[in-house]
Design an enzyme around this catalytic site. Structure first.
Site, PDB file in Angstrom:
ATOM      1  N   LYS A 131       0.834  -1.202   0.000  1.00  0.00           N
ATOM      2  CA  LYS A 131       0.000   0.000   0.000  1.00  0.00           C
ATOM      3  C   LYS A 131       0.867   1.250   0.000  1.00  0.00           C
ATOM      4  CE  LYS A 131      -4.191   0.115   2.502  1.00  0.00           C
ATOM      5  NZ  LYS A 131      -4.829   0.052   3.833  1.00  0.00           N
TER       6      LYS A 131
HETATM    7  C1  E4P Z   1      -8.251   0.376   4.280  1.00  0.00           C
HETATM    8  O1  E4P Z   1      -7.506   0.100   3.364  1.00  0.00           O
HETATM    9  C2  E4P Z   1      -8.310   1.724   4.860  1.00  0.00           C
HETATM   10  O2  E4P Z   1      -7.088   2.035   5.451  1.00  0.00           O
HETATM   11  C3  E4P Z   1      -9.455   1.809   5.843  1.00  0.00           C
HETATM   12  O3  E4P Z   1     -10.620   1.317   5.213  1.00  0.00           O
HETATM   13  C4  E4P Z   1      -9.695   3.206   6.390  1.00  0.00           C
HETATM   14  O4  E4P Z   1     -10.869   3.218   7.143  1.00  0.00           O
HETATM   15  P1  E4P Z   1     -11.262   4.409   8.148  1.00  0.00           P
HETATM   16  O5  E4P Z   1     -11.555   5.615   7.325  1.00  0.00           O
HETATM   17  O6  E4P Z   1     -12.461   3.899   8.868  1.00  0.00           O
HETATM   18  O7  E4P Z   1     -10.071   4.628   9.033  1.00  0.00           O
END
Ligand code: E4P
Length: 283
Positions: free
Chosen positions: A111
């Site tokens: 990522k």
């Molecule tokens: C996943 O890849 C993301 O980091 C995550 O869905 C972020 O979610 P949030 O906005 O609830 O922190």
């Protein structure tokens, strides 16, 4: 249960939670992690509660252990592992981390943030055969830039539009998912949409009705889905949101990624928050 076409990923940082969801659903297609979720892992929290902060090496070893436990539990959506980055991080530093993390498990996706340096790192990564997931995506222009930067990837790359965080600022986050899907329908199929920051069951059902490729969902929402006996959207399902709609933009996907306007305040804010949460865990 009628298994949806959308692959379901657990959005979390705790292997035990992934096991529980797998028992509940009978499958888990994949997992996404991020620095905030890792900082929330029960073992790491326990260590921090004793006043022990981790060295950077220990933090990395813990992260490796966590994804190593999750890796065999999930299907072909893989496990997304996020590099540490802040507003000063350079593409080469992110790439070096990504290359190391990619060796941890056989089904990793690295990522990188939707910033210029993150896109540069992703571009070099796909050229070197790494699978990537571009995170903190808040605009169609960013998604178009991800499309351009990841052309030539051996296996499909992911772009993660953050639904809930757009809703938080009064914009309909699901519109962004819908718009990116529509835009990518004109593409060559190398980029898949991974709906992220999902906060409720309606958003999950709308992902199913849009045939979004993947959705990463907190255990809380997946548990609710199971408790309601795995509802699926009816034909003509309508998603209701009182937030401001996000209009579709006609964008030329053949342009180089540098041509798109990738600036977004929520990407900056999100990056700062991830960096702060990571730093809370290290000495
Ligand atoms: C996943 O890849 C993301 O980091 C995550 O869905 C972020 O979610 P949030 O906005 O609830 O922190």
């Amino acid at each position: 249960m009628n298994r949806p076409k959308t692959r379901i990923l657990v959005d979390g940082g705790d292997p035990q939670e992934t096991r529980q969801i797998k028992n509940l659903l009978g499958f888990v297609d994949g997992q996404t992690t991020n620095p905030s979720l890792i900082a929330n892992n029960p073992e790491i929290k326990e260590l921090l509660a004793t006043g022990h902060k981790l060295s950077e090496k220990e933090q990395l070893a813990e992260y490796k252990k966590i994804v190593g436990e999750i890796s065999p539990l999930v299907g072909d959506g893989g496990v997304s592992i996020e590099v540490f980055s802040d507003l000063n991080s350079k593409a080469q530093e992110m790439l070096a981390q990504g290359k190391e993390m990619f060796t941890w498990i056989p089904n990793g996706y690295i990522k990188y943030p939707c910033t210029a340096e993150g896109l540069r790192a992703a571009q070099m990564s796909v050229q070197q055969g790494l699978r990537v997931n571009l995170t903190l995506c808040f605009s169609q222009q960013q998604a178009a830039a991800v499309y351009a930067a990841t052309k030539g990837t051996r296996e499909p790359a992911y772009v993660s539009p953050f639904v809930g965080r757009l809703d938080d600022i009064g914009q309909n986050g699901m519109d962004l998912v819908k718009n990116i899907k529509r835009m990518l329908a004109r593409g060559d199929g190398h980029l898949l949409v991974l709906a992220a920051s999902i906060r409720n069951l309606d958003q999950l059902l709308y992902c199913f009705s849009l045939d979004v490729d993947l959705a990463t969902v907190p255990a809380r929402v997946l548990t609710l889905w199971a408790e309601k006996n795995f509802p699926m959207p009816e034909a003509g399902f309508q998603y209701h949101s009182s937030a401001k709609s996000i209009p579709y933009e006609e964008l030329d996907l053949s342009q180089p990624w540098e041509k798109f306007n990738i600036a977004h305040e929520l990407t900056t804010k999100g990056l700062e928050k991830f960096a702060a949460d990571y730093r809370k865990t290290v000495a």
